[in-house]
Design an enzyme around this catalytic site. Structure first.
Site, PDB file in Angstrom:
ATOM      1  N   GLY A  12       0.836  -1.309   0.062  1.00  0.00           N
ATOM      2  CA  GLY A  12       0.002   0.020   0.163  1.00  0.00           C
ATOM      3  C   GLY A  12       0.845   1.043   0.052  1.00  0.00           C
ATOM      4  O   GLY A  12       2.036   1.148  -0.419  1.00  0.00           O
ATOM      5  N   ARG A  13       0.218   2.317   0.310  1.00  0.00           N
ATOM      6  CA  ARG A  13       1.121   3.626   0.184  1.00  0.00           C
ATOM      7  C   ARG A  13       1.713   3.846   1.515  1.00  0.00           C
ATOM      8  O   ARG A  13       2.563   4.832   1.566  1.00  0.00           O
ATOM      9  CB  ARG A  13      -0.113   4.906   0.007  1.00  0.00           C
ATOM     10  CG  ARG A  13      -0.762   4.813  -1.475  1.00  0.00           C
ATOM     11  CD  ARG A  13       0.464   4.730  -2.537  1.00  0.00           C
ATOM     12  NE  ARG A  13       0.981   6.009  -2.493  1.00  0.00           N
ATOM     13  CZ  ARG A  13       0.800   7.126  -3.217  1.00  0.00           C
ATOM     14  NH1 ARG A  13      -0.182   7.382  -3.855  1.00  0.00           N
ATOM     15  NH2 ARG A  13       1.638   8.126  -3.057  1.00  0.00           N
ATOM     16  N   GLU A  16       5.487   4.628   1.952  1.00  0.00           N
ATOM     17  CA  GLU A  16       6.138   5.550   1.313  1.00  0.00           C
ATOM     18  C   GLU A  16       6.389   6.544   2.654  1.00  0.00           C
ATOM     19  O   GLU A  16       7.112   7.664   2.496  1.00  0.00           O
ATOM     20  CB  GLU A  16       5.074   6.188   0.440  1.00  0.00           C
ATOM     21  CG  GLU A  16       5.656   7.750  -0.225  1.00  0.00           C
ATOM     22  CD  GLU A  16       4.369   8.131  -1.205  1.00  0.00           C
ATOM     23  OE1 GLU A  16       4.381   9.244  -1.412  1.00  0.00           O
ATOM     24  OE2 GLU A  16       3.673   7.206  -1.698  1.00  0.00           O
ATOM     25  N   CYS A  42       4.493  -5.651  -2.116  1.00  0.00           N
ATOM     26  CA  CYS A  42       3.979  -4.310  -2.983  1.00  0.00           C
ATOM     27  C   CYS A  42       4.866  -3.085  -2.650  1.00  0.00           C
ATOM     28  O   CYS A  42       6.227  -3.281  -2.863  1.00  0.00           O
ATOM     29  CB  CYS A  42       2.538  -3.970  -2.847  1.00  0.00           C
ATOM     30  SG  CYS A  42       1.804  -2.741  -3.566  1.00  0.00           S
ATOM     31  N   HIS A  43       4.637  -1.939  -2.135  1.00  0.00           N
ATOM     32  CA  HIS A  43       5.473  -0.948  -1.839  1.00  0.00           C
ATOM     33  C   HIS A  43       6.586  -1.046  -0.602  1.00  0.00           C
ATOM     34  O   HIS A  43       7.116  -0.240  -0.375  1.00  0.00           O
ATOM     35  CB  HIS A  43       4.619   0.433  -1.714  1.00  0.00           C
ATOM     36  CG  HIS A  43       4.291   0.657  -3.099  1.00  0.00           C
ATOM     37  ND1 HIS A  43       2.972   0.487  -3.562  1.00  0.00           N
ATOM     38  CD2 HIS A  43       4.501   1.876  -3.740  1.00  0.00           C
ATOM     39  CE1 HIS A  43       2.898   1.100  -4.938  1.00  0.00           C
ATOM     40  NE2 HIS A  43       3.842   2.068  -4.773  1.00  0.00           N
ATOM     41  N   TYR A  62       7.050  -4.281  -6.847  1.00  0.00           N
ATOM     42  CA  TYR A  62       5.845  -3.834  -7.589  1.00  0.00           C
ATOM     43  C   TYR A  62       6.587  -2.639  -8.581  1.00  0.00           C
ATOM     44  O   TYR A  62       7.590  -2.123  -8.196  1.00  0.00           O
ATOM     45  CB  TYR A  62       5.176  -2.937  -6.394  1.00  0.00           C
ATOM     46  CG  TYR A  62       3.874  -2.305  -7.074  1.00  0.00           C
ATOM     47  CD1 TYR A  62       2.838  -3.082  -7.702  1.00  0.00           C
ATOM     48  CD2 TYR A  62       3.495  -0.715  -7.310  1.00  0.00           C
ATOM     49  CE1 TYR A  62       1.655  -2.639  -8.138  1.00  0.00           C
ATOM     50  CE2 TYR A  62       2.678  -0.465  -7.941  1.00  0.00           C
ATOM     51  CZ  TYR A  62       1.451  -1.231  -8.286  1.00  0.00           C
ATOM     52  OH  TYR A  62       0.613  -0.582  -9.004  1.00  0.00           O
TER      53      TYR A  62
END
Length: 69
Positions: A12-13, A16, A42-43, A62
């Site tokens: 997910g985000r 970040e 993923c992230h 990803y």
């Protein structure tokens, strides 16, 4: 982190933003240095890259994380 056997970094985000937290980087480095299992989805690879624990390690990521990984 000494009481845990493995580290799972979700995607997910969130990574970040989490990669900017020094404690998150410290925990990630601990697991890598102790050669404990680390999984990133993923992230999540953004945290591994920020912790500089990917050198010499083969991994997948990803596509949006490709520049970092």
């Amino acid at each position: 982190e000494h009481d845990y056997d493995a580290l799972l970094i979700p995607g997910g985000r969130a990574p970040e933003y989490l990669r900017l937290n020094p404690r998150v980087i410290e925990i990630t480095r601990h697991f890598a240095q102790q050669q404990k299992p680390v999984a990133a989805v993923c992230h999540g690879a953004q945290i591994l890259a920020a912790a500089k624990v990917l050198e010499g390690v083969r991994c997948s990521a990803y596509p949006a994380c490709q520049p970092e990984v």
